[in-house]
Design an enzyme around this catalytic site. Structure first.
Site, PDB file in Angstrom:
ATOM      1  CE  LYS A 291      -3.875  -2.242   2.265  1.00 28.94           C
ATOM      2  NZ  LYS A 291      -4.458  -2.689   3.536  1.00 28.94           N
TER       3      LYS A 291
ATOM      4  CD  GLN B 203      -3.641  -4.291   6.781  1.00 29.02           C
ATOM      5  OE1 GLN B 203      -3.456  -3.365   6.016  1.00 29.02           O
ATOM      6  NE2 GLN B 203      -4.348  -5.358   6.439  1.00 29.02           N
TER       7      GLN B 203
ATOM      8  CG  ASP C 183      -9.975  -0.138   5.135  1.00 32.35           C
ATOM      9  OD1 ASP C 183      -9.825  -0.455   3.937  1.00 32.35           O
ATOM     10  OD2 ASP C 183      -9.268  -0.595   6.059  1.00 32.35           O
TER      11      ASP C 183
END
Ligand code: NDP
Length: 297
Positions: free
Chosen positions: A54, A98, A121
């Site tokens: 990422k 994460q 997200d």
């Protein structure tokens, strides 16, 4: 019939180019550099790989990348303090914590502490509610990538029968909401669904997000249907070593379907591309500027 292979890798490269072009314009016309902060707690090897990739792709499209690595025994208070700091940092337009987090940390609490406008997200409860009520939101990256590929392949999805196998909060449920938003008739199947084969056979669009290697066989697929395989499963090869497979049996499904995404090279690359797309979208919204076309639901 032999299915058209939907090339997620090529599509993701196109999305990243579009993001990169928009980032360049933001810099040139407004002096703004979109920034993505990724928080990793602990040393889960798979998460480590995702976070590294990422960060690399964020820099490649010209955005600022901020990676925060915290010890596995970081306290909830310290993690929440970091999120608060990122919420208030004007150089950070997207925040991703994460998952999975270590067991002593409450994932829901942490995710819901992110500013919803920076929740790239799309897991914050406000964004879930906005998506569910058809309002502008941050959309979870994996289902957004699937939707983009479906729109690209079909144009309009209106009136199509869609079956989503899997009801997780990160894939199945938001996928179903997005398909409903595009006027599909949507069925969500899960581990308690009766006669799953018969349910899947009704589908013009099948999205498999189960986490079971090659669970969906070709004889469950309606001829000509479009199959989107979200699954990423590592299995042993008979000759030794391992390989990645999806949640659908690729060969048998490709022999019946009209179109299919491969694993690897399908949904996976689109997920990171959509994370970058969400970050540039969040940045544009934060500054009241026009969003790039076609990169949101
Ligand atoms: P979860 O484990 O959270 O959810 C799996 C879902 O599948 C559950 O709703 C479960 O039903 C359902 N399920 C399990 N077994 C069966 C069965 N035999 N029949 C029907 N339904 C079943 O998984 P995720 O949604 O997080 O991920 C799904 C897959 O997608 C995984 O392989 C994951 O690695 C992959 N993934 C890929 C991404 C990408 O970028 N390509 C991103 C995210 C995930 P129930 O609720 O009843 O238990």
């Amino acid at each position: 019939m032999t299915a058209t292979v939907i090339d997620g890798k090529a599509f993701a490269a196109k999305v990243r180019n579009q993001v990169g072009a928009h980032v360049a314009r933001l810099k040139e016309d407004h002096g703004i550099t979109p920034g993505l902060a990724v928080v990793l707690v602990g040393e889960d090897p798979a998460s480590e790989v995702y976070v590294r990739s990422k960060g690399k792709m964020t820099v490649e499209v010209g955005m600022a990348s901020f990676t925060h690595r915290l010890d596995a025994d970081t306290s909830e208070a310290d993690l929440l303090a970091l999120v608060d700091q990122l919420n208030n940092d004007p150089n950070v337009h997207g925040i991703l914590v994460q998952l999975p987090l270590p067991d002593h940390l409450d994932s829901d609490l942490v995710i819901n502490s992110i500013d919803p406008a920076k929740d790239v997200d799309g897991f914050h409860i406000s964004n879930v509610g906005l998506l569910g009520t058809g309002q502008k939101s941050m959309v979870p990256c994996t289902p957004l990538g699937c939707l983009m590929m479906l729109r690209d392949h079909h144009g309009s999805l209106s009136g199509m029968n869609a079956v989503v196998v899997g009801r997780s909060n990160i894939v199945g449920k938001p996928m179903a909401q997005l398909l409903l938003g595009d006027s599909c008739t949507v069925t969500i199947a899960h581990s308690r669904t009766r006669d799953l084969a018969a349910v899947v056979r009704q589908a013009d669009i099948v999205v498999a997000a189960v986490g079971r290697p090659e669970m969906v066989p070709g004889d469950w697929i309606k001829p000509g249907a479009t199959v989107i395989d979200v699954g990423i499963n590592r299995i042993d090869k008979p000759e030794g070593g391992t390989r990645l497979v999806g949640d659908v049996a690729y060969e048998s499904c490709a022999a019946v379907a009209g179109a299919i995404t491969p694993v690897p090279g399908g949904v996976g690359p689109m997920t990171i591309a959509c994370l970058l797309a969400n970050t540039v979208t969040a940045c544009c919204r934060a500054h009241g500027l026009a969003e790039p076309d076609g990169l949101t639901a």
